[in-house]
Scaffold this active site. Structure first.
Site, short mmCIF file in Angstrom:
data_model
loop_
_atom_site.label_atom_id
_atom_site.label_comp_id
_atom_site.label_asym_id
_atom_site.label_seq_id
_atom_site.Cartn_x
_atom_site.Cartn_y
_atom_site.Cartn_z
N LYS A 94 0.82 -1.22 -0.04
CA LYS A 94 0.05 -0.02 -0.05
C LYS A 94 0.70 1.29 -0.04
CE LYS A 94 -3.82 2.14 0.60
NZ LYS A 94 -3.60 2.90 -0.94
N LYS A 118 5.42 3.26 8.32
CA LYS A 118 4.49 4.09 8.42
C LYS A 118 3.03 3.44 8.43
CE LYS A 118 4.22 7.64 5.58
NZ LYS A 118 3.92 8.38 4.26
N LYS A 130 5.33 1.72 -2.89
CA LYS A 130 5.26 3.08 -3.75
C LYS A 130 5.70 2.97 -5.01
CE LYS A 130 4.79 7.19 -2.18
NZ LYS A 130 4.27 7.93 -1.01
N GLY A 169 -2.51 8.24 -4.16
CA GLY A 169 -1.99 9.50 -4.73
C GLY A 169 -0.86 9.82 -4.07
N ASP A 170 -0.03 10.85 -4.48
CA ASP A 170 1.36 11.52 -4.01
C ASP A 170 1.48 12.47 -4.74
OD1 ASP A 170 3.25 10.68 -1.86
OD2 ASP A 170 4.41 11.46 -3.37
N THR A 213 -4.25 13.58 5.28
CA THR A 213 -2.81 13.65 5.60
C THR A 213 -2.54 14.93 6.46
OG1 THR A 213 -2.60 12.39 3.73
CG2 THR A 213 -0.51 13.55 4.51
N ASN A 244 -1.97 19.14 -1.87
CA ASN A 244 -3.05 18.24 -0.84
C ASN A 244 -2.72 18.63 0.62
OD1 ASN A 244 -3.74 15.59 0.55
ND2 ASN A 244 -5.43 16.27 -0.66
N SER A 383 -6.71 5.97 3.98
CA SER A 383 -6.74 4.81 2.76
C SER A 383 -7.19 3.70 3.03
CB SER A 383 -5.42 4.75 2.04
OG SER A 383 -5.38 5.97 1.17
P1 NDP Z 1 0.95 17.84 -4.37
O1 NDP Z 1 1.36 17.29 -5.62
O2 NDP Z 1 -0.60 18.09 -4.04
O3 NDP Z 1 1.87 19.14 -3.68
C1 NDP Z 1 3.26 18.98 -3.65
C2 NDP Z 1 3.61 20.44 -3.37
O4 NDP Z 1 4.89 20.51 -3.05
C3 NDP Z 1 3.15 21.44 -4.50
O5 NDP Z 1 3.08 22.64 -3.80
C4 NDP Z 1 4.80 21.31 -5.09
O6 NDP Z 1 5.20 22.60 -5.93
C5 NDP Z 1 5.60 21.22 -3.95
N1 NDP Z 1 6.94 20.54 -4.31
C6 NDP Z 1 6.82 19.33 -5.05
N2 NDP Z 1 8.19 19.11 -5.33
C7 NDP Z 1 9.15 20.24 -5.00
C8 NDP Z 1 10.34 20.39 -5.06
N3 NDP Z 1 11.10 19.43 -5.67
N4 NDP Z 1 10.69 21.55 -4.42
C9 NDP Z 1 9.79 22.51 -3.89
N5 NDP Z 1 8.39 22.30 -3.85
C10 NDP Z 1 7.90 20.99 -4.48
O7 NDP Z 1 1.58 16.46 -3.36
P2 NDP Z 1 1.04 16.51 -1.87
O8 NDP Z 1 0.66 17.42 -1.20
O9 NDP Z 1 0.12 15.12 -1.95
O10 NDP Z 1 2.49 15.52 -1.22
C11 NDP Z 1 3.31 16.60 -0.63
C12 NDP Z 1 4.17 15.82 0.26
O11 NDP Z 1 3.13 15.12 1.25
C13 NDP Z 1 5.05 14.60 -0.39
O12 NDP Z 1 6.36 14.43 0.22
C14 NDP Z 1 4.31 13.56 -0.19
O13 NDP Z 1 5.09 12.19 -0.35
C15 NDP Z 1 3.63 13.56 1.16
N6 NDP Z 1 2.51 12.91 1.54
C16 NDP Z 1 1.33 12.95 0.81
C17 NDP Z 1 0.20 12.14 1.19
C18 NDP Z 1 -1.17 12.43 0.31
O14 NDP Z 1 -2.10 11.69 1.16
N7 NDP Z 1 -1.01 12.95 -0.66
C19 NDP Z 1 0.21 11.27 2.32
C20 NDP Z 1 1.59 11.33 3.24
C21 NDP Z 1 2.72 12.03 2.75
P3 NDP Z 1 4.78 22.61 -7.47
O15 NDP Z 1 3.52 22.60 -7.68
O16 NDP Z 1 5.51 23.78 -8.00
O17 NDP Z 1 5.60 21.51 -7.88
O1 2IT Z 2 3.24 8.71 1.44
C1 2IT Z 2 2.01 8.19 1.68
O2 2IT Z 2 1.50 8.04 2.47
C2 2IT Z 2 0.97 8.75 0.55
N1 2IT Z 2 1.25 9.25 -0.48
C3 2IT Z 2 -0.38 8.04 0.84
C4 2IT Z 2 -0.44 6.66 0.53
C5 2IT Z 2 -1.77 5.98 0.42
O3 2IT Z 2 -1.80 4.83 0.15
O4 2IT Z 2 -2.98 6.43 0.86
#
Ligand code: NDP
Ligand code: 2IT
Length: 451
Positions: A94, A118, A130, A169-170, A213, A244, A383
């Site tokens: 997952k 996690k 992943k 998603g991520d 998240t 997100n 999830s």
């Molecule tokens: P999104 O794609 O929704 O948003 C990502 C954000 O981070 C955007 O603002 C993006 O800017 C910025 N970003 C991405 N890459 C870079 C970079 N190299 N340098 C600077 N800014 C950057 O992703 P999420 O919000 O879903 O994910 C954000 C983080 O949270 C990640 O580390 C992800 O692994 C983690 N995460 C997400 C989960 C989820 O449920 N979605 C769960 C747990 C962890 P720009 O648009 O300019 O690229």
């Molecule tokens: O990093 C993470 O935990 C995620 N991107 C969410 C993973 C999930 O299966 O909901």
């Protein structure tokens, strides 16, 4: 006694480096976990004999594949896709899918490795995986994103399934992409099943999953603060990212009576001394999810705010910090700046956003520091609840899911304090999360024998 018994942390890490040349993110993640696990298993011979840590740090399998698609100008484009299935000892693989030009095998291996701990911490039956591709969704039309997602799923579908591996998603993969991928899976297999999470409500998604998240990261922060007699209310926060996780973290901080000063994207950050309130957050959500614009546009809309091009937000003084963008976005110097500016708590919405040196700064200063694998586990936890609802063919309401998320985050905080509390009262949440996450997976693996 097996020879491995005599391997110390340095020798173990030498082996990891040798077997994974150049994979800096993966090596960093294994190092962070191993530091704590070596101490924990020192007197536990069963884990040494079975080489448990070595086995968790070697993915069960990695699938790599070509993703071929046609852009709007009829050019044929070729990307690389992967799924890293790290460990399924306690449940189906997952973990999310990331679309970003920086995606490579090292990044996905680190994420799948972290995800294993996690997911274990959530208490739900989920293994760690992943996936992703080095595809850049920025500037692409909806039709191009759709064709890419369909092509990606045309290969991925054969490696996943509701009892096998359930992606979500991520970075770069949100509701739109999940929709396109789920549609393609259903078309190929002729099966409606809970093979992806993060789906929209209309076709089997869960209430609270989009929020989970970011909200969870703030609940975790609140749990850490409460444990020391403090509260989010009345405190300022700096947040990175505007996707997100960041927007929902900002929303929950605001709801709890805190004031959010910054958000960012890969171009730079905005600083709004008046606070980024709900109306402004809604505007940013629309900017990012519908208009697909840049955070710099915020200052044209909201007066009094400043845009700092090419900069990260950690120089702005605040009580709380939530890195919610990407890995290694907060380094040693930035951690020192946060500490000297009086930060009280750091909660990681992103995965491994703080470098190893930065983490040491927080620990040395005894700052409340919640590592991603604990603090951002709310997303994958909901999830897991989406999977349960799909299997049962039911949908729980928002209130129930909200309560479950709150309880899950409390449970994770409790596990961290159980294994991470030090004599002086300081809680090492990294240690707590690593050991609690490891133990469940390790004990399951022991039960299976040598496999
Ligand atoms: P999104 O794609 O929704 O948003 C990502 C954000 O981070 C955007 O603002 C993006 O800017 C910025 N970003 C991405 N890459 C870079 C970079 N190299 N340098 C600077 N800014 C950057 O992703 P999420 O919000 O879903 O994910 C954000 C983080 O949270 C990640 O580390 C992800 O692994 C983690 N995460 C997400 C989960 C989820 O449920 N979605 C769960 C747990 C962890 P720009 O648009 O300019 O690229
Ligand atoms: O990093 C993470 O935990 C995620 N991107 C969410 C993973 C999930 O299966 O909901």
């Amino acid at each position: 006694m097996p020879v491995s018994d005599h391997v110390n942390l340095e020798q173990f890490m030498e082996g990891v480096k040798k077997r994974n040349p150049g994979q800096t993110e993966f090596i960093q993640a294994v190092h962070e976990v191993s530091q704590d696990i070596f101490g924990f298993i020192e007197d536990k011979v069963q884990y040494h004999e079975a080489q448990i840590l070595r086995r968790i740090a070697e993915p069960d399998r990695i699938v790599s594949f070509r993703v071929c698609w046609e852009d709007d100008n009829h050019n044929i484009r070729v990307q690389r896709g992967w799924r890293v299935q790290n460990n399924n000892a306690i449940g189906p693989y997952k973990g999310g899918i990331r679309f970003h030009p920086s995606v490579n095998e090292s990044v996905l291996k680190f994420l799948a490795f972290e995800q294993t701990f996690k997911n274990s911490l959530t208490g739900l039956p989920m293994g760690g995986g992943k996936g992703g591709a080095n595809f850049n969704p920025k500037g692409k039309s909806d039709a191009e994103v759709m064709r890419f997602c369909q092509s990606f799923m045309t290969e991925l579908y054969r490696h996943i399934g509701p009892e096998t591996d359930v992606p979500a998603g991520d970075i770069g993969v949100g509701g739109r992409e999940i929709g396109y991928m789920f549609g393609q899976y259903k078309r190929i297999t002729n099966r409606w099943e809970g093979v992806l999470t993060g789906k929209a409500i209309e076709y089997g998604g869960s209430q609270m999953r989009p929020e989970a998240t970011g909200y969870g990261a703030v609940y975790f922060l609140q749990n850490m603060l409460k444990h020391q007699g403090m509260d989010v209310e009345g405190h300022t926060a700096v947040i990175s990212g505007s996707g997100n996780v960041a927007t929902h973290a900002a929303e929950k901080i605001t709801q709890m009576g805190g004031k959010v000063l910054t958000l960012s994207d890969s171009g730079g950050f905005i600083h709004d001394p008046d606070g980024i309130d709900q109306e402004k957050i809604d505007w940013i959500k629309h900017l990012k999810n519908v208009k697909r614009g840049r955070i710099s546009e915020y200052v044209d809309e909201f007066k009094g705010a400043e845009y700092h091009d090419g900069k990260r937000p950690w120089g702005i003084a605040a009580d709380l910090a939530l890195p919610c963008a990407t890995q290694n976005e907060l380094n040693e110097d930035e951690a020192k700046t946060l500490v000297s500016n009086g930060v009280k708590g750091v909660s990681e919405g992103a995965n491994m956003p703080t470098t190893l040196e930065g983490v040491k700064v927080f620990h040395d200063a005894e700052i409340l520091y919640g590592p991603g694998k604990a603090a951002n586990a709310g997303g994958v936890a909901v999830s897991g609840l989406e999977m349960s609802q799909n299997s049962e063919r039911i949908s729980w309401n928002q209130e129930r899911l909200g309560d479950m998320l709150t309880e899950l985050m409390e449970g994770i905080h409790e596990k961290c304090t159980e294994y991470g509390s030090t004599k002086g009262g300081y809680v090492d949440y990294v240690k707590g999360a690593n050991i609690a996450g490891f133990k469940k997976v390790a004990d399951a693996m022991l039960a299976f024998g040598v496999v």
